[in-house]
Design a protein around this motif. Structure first.
Motif, mmCIF file in Angstrom:
data_model
loop_
_atom_site.group_PDB
_atom_site.id
_atom_site.type_symbol
_atom_site.label_atom_id
_atom_site.label_comp_id
_atom_site.label_asym_id
_atom_site.label_seq_id
_atom_site.Cartn_x
_atom_site.Cartn_y
_atom_site.Cartn_z
ATOM 1 N N ILE A 234 0.807 -1.214 0.000
ATOM 2 C CA ILE A 234 0.000 0.000 0.000
ATOM 3 C C ILE A 234 0.844 1.270 0.000
ATOM 4 C CG2 ILE A 234 -1.710 1.311 1.345
ATOM 5 C CD1 ILE A 234 -2.752 -1.531 2.258
ATOM 6 N N TYR A 235 1.908 1.282 0.811
ATOM 7 C CA TYR A 235 2.705 2.493 0.964
ATOM 8 C C TYR A 235 4.080 2.407 0.306
ATOM 9 C CZ TYR A 235 -0.861 3.149 4.534
ATOM 10 O OH TYR A 235 -2.047 3.248 5.198
ATOM 11 N N GLY A 236 4.445 1.202 -0.156
ATOM 12 C CA GLY A 236 5.729 1.041 -0.826
ATOM 13 C C GLY A 236 6.903 0.816 0.112
ATOM 14 N N ASP A 237 6.636 0.643 1.417
ATOM 15 C CA ASP A 237 7.718 0.471 2.387
ATOM 16 C C ASP A 237 7.232 -0.412 3.533
ATOM 17 O OD1 ASP A 237 9.768 0.649 4.257
ATOM 18 O OD2 ASP A 237 9.895 2.841 4.184
ATOM 19 N N MET A 238 7.792 -1.608 3.616
ATOM 20 C CA MET A 238 7.349 -2.556 4.638
ATOM 21 C C MET A 238 7.625 -2.065 6.060
ATOM 22 S SD MET A 238 10.197 -5.568 4.112
ATOM 23 C CE MET A 238 9.570 -6.630 5.365
ATOM 24 N N LYS A 239 8.578 -1.152 6.210
ATOM 25 C CA LYS A 239 8.923 -0.631 7.539
ATOM 26 C C LYS A 239 7.836 0.273 8.119
ATOM 27 C CE LYS A 239 13.805 -0.806 6.443
ATOM 28 N NZ LYS A 239 14.902 0.002 5.947
ATOM 29 N N SER B 288 0.014 10.313 3.890
ATOM 30 C CA SER B 288 0.824 11.393 4.450
ATOM 31 C C SER B 288 1.255 11.087 5.878
ATOM 32 C CB SER B 288 0.050 12.704 4.413
ATOM 33 O OG SER B 288 -1.157 12.589 5.164
ATOM 34 N N ILE B 289 0.401 10.470 6.673
ATOM 35 C CA ILE B 289 0.739 10.106 8.047
ATOM 36 C C ILE B 289 1.668 8.914 8.048
ATOM 37 C CG2 ILE B 289 -0.177 9.170 10.210
ATOM 38 C CD1 ILE B 289 -2.639 10.937 9.744
ATOM 39 N N ALA B 290 1.356 7.920 7.223
ATOM 40 C CA ALA B 290 2.160 6.694 7.199
ATOM 41 C C ALA B 290 3.602 6.984 6.787
ATOM 42 C CB ALA B 290 1.533 5.671 6.242
#
Length: 130
Positions: free
Chosen positions: A90-95, A126-128
């Motif tokens: 969803i956000y492109g970053d598993m972290k 934006s928050i993530a």
């Protein structure tokens, strides 16, 4: 009707995410207009357009109103899902999985334990990514 047929996959994604859309061909473009529940739903429609239709900029015009500003979206957990996998998809970053966990502390006690069928709230991009 040629563009309606070419973008049938996009209209199917819109249907699957529960979007209320109308589509028509006008002046050589497919016009898709309507409403989606969350920004995540809108983004999934756009992802389908961009992934499968290289000439989309010349062929389609999309006007989708987002009904609910918060959360970014809702996601129903499927077999094999983890918060890390969702964050990556969803956000492109598993972290960024802790952001999903924080948004769902009302139902999650441990970020490593999610259950098939749970409906998770997705924090805004934006928050993530902040």
């Amino acid at each position: 009707m040629a563009l309606q047929d070419s973008y049938k996959d996009v209209l199917e994604v819109a249907k699957n995410v529960g979007a209320q859309v109308e589509s028509r061909e006008e002046n050589g473009k497919l016009i898709i207009k309507g409403k989606v529940n969350h920004a995540f739903d809108r983004d999934r429609i756009w992802d389908q357009i961009k992934a499968k239709h290289p000439s989309w900029q010349n062929e389609v015009m999309v006007m989708l109103d987002v009904i609910n500003a918060e959360p970014y979206g809702l996601y129903t957990v499927k077999s094999g899902d983890t918060l890390s996998k969702l964050a990556k998809d969803i956000y492109g970053d598993m972290k960024l999985y802790p952001k999903i966990f924080e948004a769902n502390k009302d139902q999650l006690k441990n970020p490593d334990t999610i259950k098939v069928g749970q409906v998770l709230k997705l924090p805004p991009k934006s928050i993530a990514q902040a």
